[in-house]
Design a protein around this motif. Structure first.
Motif, PDB file in Angstrom:
ATOM      1  N   GLY A  14       0.818  -1.216   0.000  1.00 18.65           N
ATOM      2  CA  GLY A  14       0.000   0.000   0.000  1.00 18.65           C
ATOM      3  C   GLY A  14       0.849   1.261   0.000  1.00 18.65           C
ATOM      4  O   GLY A  14       0.538   2.230  -0.710  1.00 18.65           O
ATOM      5  N   GLU A  33      10.679   3.430   5.979  1.00 19.59           N
ATOM      6  CA  GLU A  33      10.436   1.980   6.048  1.00 19.59           C
ATOM      7  C   GLU A  33      11.373   1.393   7.103  1.00 19.59           C
ATOM      8  O   GLU A  33      12.581   1.617   7.060  1.00 19.59           O
ATOM      9  CB  GLU A  33      10.700   1.351   4.663  1.00 19.59           C
ATOM     10  N   ASP A 287      -3.517  -2.808   5.576  1.00 15.19           N
ATOM     11  CA  ASP A 287      -3.683  -3.826   6.619  1.00 15.19           C
ATOM     12  C   ASP A 287      -3.740  -3.219   8.021  1.00 15.19           C
ATOM     13  O   ASP A 287      -4.290  -3.833   8.935  1.00 15.19           O
ATOM     14  CB  ASP A 287      -2.498  -4.804   6.584  1.00 15.19           C
TER      15      ASP A 287
HETATM   16  C1  LIG Z   1      -0.662 -15.758   4.031  1.00 11.35           C
HETATM   17  C2  LIG Z   1      -1.108 -14.523   3.336  1.00 11.35           C
HETATM   18  C3  LIG Z   1      -1.431 -14.593   1.982  1.00 11.35           C
HETATM   19  C4  LIG Z   1      -1.892 -13.449   1.323  1.00 11.35           C
HETATM   20  N1  LIG Z   1      -2.207 -13.560   0.017  1.00 11.35           N
HETATM   21  C5  LIG Z   1      -2.713 -12.478  -0.619  1.00 11.35           C
HETATM   22  C6  LIG Z   1      -3.082 -12.555  -1.981  1.00 11.35           C
HETATM   23  O1  LIG Z   1      -2.939 -13.596  -2.634  1.00 11.35           O
HETATM   24  N2  LIG Z   1      -3.599 -11.436  -2.575  1.00 11.35           N
HETATM   25  C7  LIG Z   1      -3.748 -10.256  -1.899  1.00 11.35           C
HETATM   26  O2  LIG Z   1      -4.233  -9.272  -2.482  1.00 11.35           O
HETATM   27  N3  LIG Z   1      -3.376 -10.155  -0.610  1.00 11.35           N
HETATM   28  C8  LIG Z   1      -2.858 -11.225   0.045  1.00 11.35           C
HETATM   29  N4  LIG Z   1      -2.474 -11.112   1.339  1.00 11.35           N
HETATM   30  C9  LIG Z   1      -2.606  -9.828   2.038  1.00 11.35           C
HETATM   31  C10 LIG Z   1      -1.544  -8.802   1.657  1.00 11.35           C
HETATM   32  O3  LIG Z   1      -0.244  -9.302   1.811  1.00 11.35           O
HETATM   33  C11 LIG Z   1      -1.716  -7.566   2.530  1.00 11.35           C
HETATM   34  O4  LIG Z   1      -3.079  -7.231   2.605  1.00 11.35           O
HETATM   35  C12 LIG Z   1      -0.938  -6.378   1.978  1.00 11.35           C
HETATM   36  O5  LIG Z   1       0.439  -6.665   2.010  1.00 11.35           O
HETATM   37  C13 LIG Z   1      -1.252  -5.121   2.772  1.00 11.35           C
HETATM   38  O6  LIG Z   1      -0.447  -4.051   2.353  1.00 11.35           O
HETATM   39  P1  LIG Z   1       0.024  -2.954   3.395  1.00 11.35           P
HETATM   40  O7  LIG Z   1       0.851  -1.981   2.634  1.00 11.35           O
HETATM   41  O8  LIG Z   1      -1.126  -2.473   4.169  1.00 11.35           O
HETATM   42  O9  LIG Z   1       0.940  -3.744   4.424  1.00 11.35           O
HETATM   43  P2  LIG Z   1       2.334  -4.460   4.141  1.00 11.35           P
HETATM   44  O10 LIG Z   1       2.445  -4.872   2.734  1.00 11.35           O
HETATM   45  O11 LIG Z   1       2.458  -5.476   5.227  1.00 11.35           O
HETATM   46  O12 LIG Z   1       3.412  -3.316   4.377  1.00 11.35           O
HETATM   47  C14 LIG Z   1       3.665  -2.737   5.631  1.00 11.35           C
HETATM   48  C15 LIG Z   1       5.063  -2.120   5.577  1.00 11.35           C
HETATM   49  O13 LIG Z   1       5.259  -1.292   6.716  1.00 11.35           O
HETATM   50  C16 LIG Z   1       6.544  -1.539   7.253  1.00 11.35           C
HETATM   51  N5  LIG Z   1       6.535  -1.130   8.659  1.00 11.35           N
HETATM   52  C17 LIG Z   1       6.053  -1.810   9.726  1.00 11.35           C
HETATM   53  N6  LIG Z   1       6.244  -1.079  10.847  1.00 11.35           N
HETATM   54  C18 LIG Z   1       6.843   0.084  10.474  1.00 11.35           C
HETATM   55  C19 LIG Z   1       7.290   1.228  11.182  1.00 11.35           C
HETATM   56  N7  LIG Z   1       7.147   1.321  12.511  1.00 11.35           N
HETATM   57  N8  LIG Z   1       7.870   2.222  10.498  1.00 11.35           N
HETATM   58  C20 LIG Z   1       8.042   2.127   9.145  1.00 11.35           C
HETATM   59  N9  LIG Z   1       7.634   1.058   8.421  1.00 11.35           N
HETATM   60  C21 LIG Z   1       7.040   0.046   9.080  1.00 11.35           C
HETATM   61  C22 LIG Z   1       6.733  -3.029   7.020  1.00 11.35           C
HETATM   62  O14 LIG Z   1       8.097  -3.404   7.103  1.00 11.35           O
HETATM   63  C23 LIG Z   1       6.154  -3.195   5.616  1.00 11.35           C
HETATM   64  O15 LIG Z   1       7.112  -2.926   4.614  1.00 11.35           O
HETATM   65  C24 LIG Z   1      -2.012 -12.222   2.030  1.00 11.35           C
HETATM   66  C25 LIG Z   1      -1.666 -12.156   3.374  1.00 11.35           C
HETATM   67  C26 LIG Z   1      -1.232 -13.287   4.028  1.00 11.35           C
HETATM   68  C27 LIG Z   1      -0.882 -13.207   5.495  1.00 11.35           C
END
Ligand SMILES: Cc1cc2nc3c(=O)[nH]c(=O)nc-3n(C[C@H](O)[C@H](O)[C@H](O)COP(=O)(O)OP(=O)(O)OC[C@H]3O[C@@H](n4cnc5c(N)ncnc54)[C@H](O)[C@@H]3O)c2cc1C
Length: 389
Positions: A14, A33, A287
């Motif tokens: 995201g 990050e 997430d």
């Molecule tokens: C087993 C599994 C299978 C999945 N399969 C799918 C799929 O097939 N298709 C799909 O669409 N989704 C899938 N998902 C869900 C998907 O991975 C997440 O919904 C998605 O990654 C969310 O994006 P995000 O950017 O919110 O979080 P994330 O991608 O988790 O990114 C969060 C980022 O924030 C960073 N961070 C954390 N704390 C801090 C901090 N204090 N300061 C700075 N940075 C920080 C982390 O290191 C990470 O880089 C799956 C999830 C799981 C668990």
């Protein structure tokens, strides 16, 4: 009001999508990050049609399709490998494929390139140490000693989000579902051309194609608590949990003796935060506020849609507070549907015993296509405000 400079916390799916979308609209974007480098953990990921539409808005659809494997739906089977029902996906339709599986590494590289090409700067090994807000902006200091002043802070820092707790409430912690998922990348036989899922007693296995050569295997099992297993135990434990399956899953189980490495075990946790997702000039997305279990493969899709809607709505000529409320109103119905539907599928699977399995299979045969079509009909609707279609 004009948003010129934004801080994004988290360079995951995201965060990178938002950095690309905002940068492409002329906004100056800094990303912090916490990971030390631009590496990504995990195996593969499916991008359903609605996510592909959001990725198209970022200009990366062709790269995603070139890296991945497109397919049209799910083939549900029992543990003896007898087909229960073939459910075609109604996502996508004419403009994008229904689904595209690809490795997480490839998706990350594509989004990172899009964010950097749009001018975003990313600081690795850094997090927000402190921030304070006044009428015109937010001053943030980072753990690496740097600092900056921003019109808006967007937290995409994942399911364990420290920013969520700081901004929306310390009590907001994810809950363990009682199940875990085992994943491993394996070679793709030519016969696997779509997602295949095998339903057993309280356990569900599957494969998702990722490329011409590879796919990923998944197994969702009921596990007593939020435990971690030592790496050397993963292959024997997975083998044991695959013992009831014939066909392809049985073949994968038998190959684990020779190829035991690369198994990823993840307890399934979920998080569903009620609105509002913002306070003042800080909004929390992805997430961090709506982490569903992966049964609909919609988590990343929701985060990428969040990013596109965020960038759209920040361009409007209206007070920031109003824009943040509109973003939440556009996003919440879709993330709530995905959360509840995914939660419901897992909860139902967890109750399946030897006695109830035949009834569960009859129910899948009778209702799964209709239930899938219902959810997909909503997800196939435009996710942006009408002026932006
Ligand atoms: C087993 C599994 C299978 C999945 N399969 C799918 C799929 O097939 N298709 C799909 O669409 N989704 C899938 N998902 C869900 C998907 O991975 C997440 O919904 C998605 O990654 C969310 O994006 P995000 O950017 O919110 O979080 P994330 O991608 O988790 O990114 C969060 C980022 O924030 C960073 N961070 C954390 N704390 C801090 C901090 N204090 N300061 C700075 N940075 C920080 C982390 O290191 C990470 O880089 C799956 C999830 C799981 C668990």
């Amino acid at each position: 009001m004009t948003i010129n400079k934004v801080l994004i916390v988290g360079a995951g799916i995201g965060g990178l999508a938002a950095a690309a979308a905002l940068g492409q609209r002329g906004v100056e974007v800094d990303v912090v990050e916490i990971r030390e480098t631009a590496t990504v953990l995990g195996v593969g990921i499916n991008q359903p049609g609605n996510s592909l539409r959001a990725l198209r808005e970022l200009g990366v659809l062709d790269e995603v399709l070139a890296a991945g494997f497109t397919f049209d739906g799910n083939d549900y089977r029992d543990a003896d490998d007898e087909r229960i029902v073939l459910v075609p996906s109604s996502l996508g339709q004419d403009d994008v494929p229904a689904n595209c599986g690809l490795t997480r590494k490839d998706l990350h590289a594509i989004l990172l390139k899009a964010a950097e090409s749009a001018g975003a700067t990313i600081q690795y090994g850094a997090e927000v140490a402190d921030f304070s807000e006044d009428a015109d902006g937010v001053d943030a200091t980072f753990s690496n000693g740097e600092n900056g002043r921003y019109d808006l802070v967007v937290a995409f820092d994942g399911i364990r989000s420290p920013m969520r707790r700081r901004v929306l409430g310390q009590e907001l912690v994810p809950s363990y579902t009682g199940s875990a998922v085992w994943r491993k990348q394996v070679p793709r036989p030519a016969s696997v051309t779509r997602t295949m899922l095998w339903q057993g007693e309280g356990v569900k296995g599957g494969v998702i194609p990722l490329s011409e050569t590879h796919m990923y295997m998944l197994l969702v099992t009921v596990e007593p608590s939020d435990v971690r297993h030592p790496e050397q135990d993963l292959a024997p434990l997975l083998k044991q949990r695959l013992s009831g399956f014939k066909g392809l899953l049985g073949d994968i189980r038998d190959s684990l003796d020779e190829d035991p490495d690369g198994i990823v075990y993840s307890p399934l946790v979920e998080m569903n935060v009620p609105l509002p997702w913002h306070r003042g000039r800080v909004i929390v997305l992805g997430d961090a506020v709506h982490a569903a279990v992966p049964h609909l493969t919609q988590g990343a899709a929701m985060a990428v849609e969040d990013a596109v809607v965020l960038a759209d709505e920040l361009q409007r000529d209206r007070p920031l507070e109003e824009s943040l409320q509109v973003i939440e109103q556009l996003r919440h119905p879709r993330t709530e549907l995905v959360f509840q539907a995914s939660h419901g599928i897992l909860a139902q699977e967890q109750t399946i015993t030897a006695e109830t399995l035949p009834f569960a299979i009859d129910g899948m045969r009778a209702h799964l296509a209709e239930q899938t079509a219902h959810v997909e009909a909503v997800l196939n609707q435009p996710f942006r405000a009408l002026q932006h279609q």
